[in-house]
Design a protein around this motif. Structure first.
Motif, PDB file in Angstrom:
ATOM      1  N   VAL A 115       4.513 -18.521  -1.323  1.00 22.73           N
ATOM      2  CA  VAL A 115       5.354 -18.348  -0.127  1.00 22.73           C
ATOM      3  C   VAL A 115       6.107 -17.021  -0.074  1.00 22.73           C
ATOM      4  O   VAL A 115       6.692 -16.693   0.959  1.00 22.73           O
ATOM      5  N   LEU A 116       6.117 -16.257  -1.140  1.00 16.65           N
ATOM      6  CA  LEU A 116       6.839 -14.990  -1.148  1.00 16.65           C
ATOM      7  C   LEU A 116       5.863 -13.880  -1.543  1.00 16.65           C
ATOM      8  O   LEU A 116       5.711 -13.559  -2.717  1.00 16.65           O
ATOM      9  N   LYS A 117       5.199 -13.335  -0.539  1.00 13.32           N
ATOM     10  CA  LYS A 117       4.183 -12.319  -0.783  1.00 13.32           C
ATOM     11  C   LYS A 117       4.591 -11.015  -0.097  1.00 13.32           C
ATOM     12  O   LYS A 117       4.450 -10.864   1.106  1.00 13.32           O
ATOM     13  N   CYS A 118       5.088 -10.096  -0.878  1.00 15.61           N
ATOM     14  CA  CYS A 118       5.504  -8.806  -0.339  1.00 15.61           C
ATOM     15  C   CYS A 118       4.274  -7.913  -0.174  1.00 15.61           C
ATOM     16  O   CYS A 118       3.472  -7.780  -1.108  1.00 15.61           O
ATOM     17  N   PRO A 119       4.078  -7.324   1.019  1.00 11.86           N
ATOM     18  CA  PRO A 119       2.929  -6.431   1.218  1.00 11.86           C
ATOM     19  C   PRO A 119       2.919  -5.302   0.188  1.00 11.86           C
ATOM     20  O   PRO A 119       3.970  -4.767  -0.172  1.00 11.86           O
ATOM     21  N   LYS A 120       1.720  -4.934  -0.254  1.00 13.37           N
ATOM     22  CA  LYS A 120       1.596  -3.896  -1.269  1.00 13.37           C
ATOM     23  C   LYS A 120       0.726  -2.730  -0.810  1.00 13.37           C
ATOM     24  O   LYS A 120       0.530  -1.778  -1.557  1.00 13.37           O
ATOM     25  N   THR A 121       0.185  -2.816   0.395  1.00 15.49           N
ATOM     26  CA  THR A 121      -0.657  -1.737   0.905  1.00 15.49           C
ATOM     27  C   THR A 121      -0.184  -1.317   2.290  1.00 15.49           C
ATOM     28  O   THR A 121       0.517  -2.075   2.979  1.00 15.49           O
ATOM     29  N   ALA A 122      -0.590  -0.121   2.709  1.00 20.49           N
ATOM     30  CA  ALA A 122      -0.235   0.365   4.037  1.00 20.49           C
ATOM     31  C   ALA A 122      -0.810  -0.546   5.116  1.00 20.49           C
ATOM     32  O   ALA A 122      -0.162  -0.799   6.140  1.00 20.49           O
ATOM     33  N   GLU A 123      -2.020  -1.040   4.890  1.00 15.70           N
ATOM     34  CA  GLU A 123      -2.646  -1.928   5.872  1.00 15.70           C
ATOM     35  C   GLU A 123      -1.839  -3.214   6.045  1.00 15.70           C
ATOM     36  O   GLU A 123      -1.642  -3.694   7.171  1.00 15.70           O
ATOM     37  N   ALA A 124      -1.353  -3.784   4.930  1.00 16.73           N
ATOM     38  CA  ALA A 124      -0.565  -5.016   4.999  1.00 16.73           C
ATOM     39  C   ALA A 124       0.748  -4.789   5.740  1.00 16.73           C
ATOM     40  O   ALA A 124       1.181  -5.621   6.548  1.00 16.73           O
ATOM     41  N   TRP A 125       1.410  -3.657   5.487  1.00 14.12           N
ATOM     42  CA  TRP A 125       2.649  -3.345   6.195  1.00 14.12           C
ATOM     43  C   TRP A 125       2.389  -3.117   7.680  1.00 14.12           C
ATOM     44  O   TRP A 125       3.200  -3.485   8.534  1.00 14.12           O
ATOM     45  N   ASN A 126       1.258  -2.494   8.006  1.00 16.52           N
ATOM     46  CA  ASN A 126       0.901  -2.293   9.408  1.00 16.52           C
ATOM     47  C   ASN A 126       0.701  -3.621  10.127  1.00 16.52           C
ATOM     48  O   ASN A 126       1.048  -3.764  11.307  1.00 16.52           O
ATOM     49  N   ASN A 127       0.149  -4.599   9.427  1.00 20.57           N
ATOM     50  CA  ASN A 127      -0.022  -5.934  10.022  1.00 20.57           C
ATOM     51  C   ASN A 127       1.331  -6.562  10.350  1.00 20.57           C
ATOM     52  O   ASN A 127       1.495  -7.197  11.396  1.00 20.57           O
TER      53      ASN A 127
END
Length: 212
Positions: A115-127
């Motif tokens: 339940v606690l998944k911090c984005p680790k890539t630019a693509e994930a942050w863009n989502n």
């Protein structure tokens, strides 16, 4: 003498009576009481069983995992102090002091990877940014960030470090959530006397964004 009421928990305690009735008759009431629906409560009991189950002793039976979870959830949901919880659940304060930290750690260890998944890539942050834009019309936004003062006793030798502008001692819980109210990042432990900017600059997420 004077502690016999502890032996009648199954007759008068909040866990053995009220939640069972709410489970059968009022699922929304169950959620108001423990802040989760009965189905999730049962799932949590099952998943935490191997971690929290203890053996019976000669002088007393082991406390049920469901009881430990219910007391912990009620404490977290309401902020009730241990002395108050001992009377509503018919449990000694010393027992509550022992198992609440263990239950909290068991919940973290069991559910954090899911339940606690911090984005680790630019693509994930863009989502994340795309969701904020489409759902809330906030553009170039990677989440909602805010802090919460968690009251504590004044630490020995802490001076005014933990004394906040609300006039009590605290540590700061800072969290980032996405457009769907899901937590992406949590940082706990900054001194209550710190300002928003200082707390942000010291957290791991700020350092990761600055140097990557």
């Amino acid at each position: 003498m004077g502690r016999e009421w502890l032996t009648r928990r199954q007759l008068h305690g909040d866990y053995d009576q009220l939640p069972q009735e709410l489970n059968k008759e009022d699922s929304k009431g169950h959620r108001n009481f423990l802040h989760i629906y009965p189905e999730l409560f049962e799932e949590m009991v099952e998943r935490l069983m191997t971690i929290l189950k203890t053996k019976d002793m000669k002088m007393r039976n082991a406390q049920e995992v469901g009881l430990k979870l219910a007391v912990t959830l009620r404490h977290l949901a309401s902020g009730n102090y241990y002395p108050s919880l001992q009377y509503s659940f018919s449990l000694s304060k010393s027992s509550i002091c022992r198992f609440i930290p263990l239950v909290c750690q068991a919940i973290i260890n069991t559910y954090k990877p899911e339940v606690l998944k911090c984005p680790k890539t630019a693509e994930a942050w863009n989502n994340v940014a795309e969701q904020c834009a489409s759902k809330w019309n906030y553009f170039n936004c990677v989440g909602a960030l805010d802090g919460k003062h968690v009251a504590i006793k004044k630490p020995k030798g802490g001076g005014s470090l933990y004394f906040n502008y609300k006039k009590f001692h605290s540590i700061i819980l800072m969290a980032l959530s996405d457009a769907k109210y899901r937590f992406l990042f949590i940082d706990v432990g900054a001194e209550g006397g710190a300002g928003d900017g200082g707390t942000w600059q010291k957290c791991n997420l700020a350092r990761a964004i600055t140097y990557n």
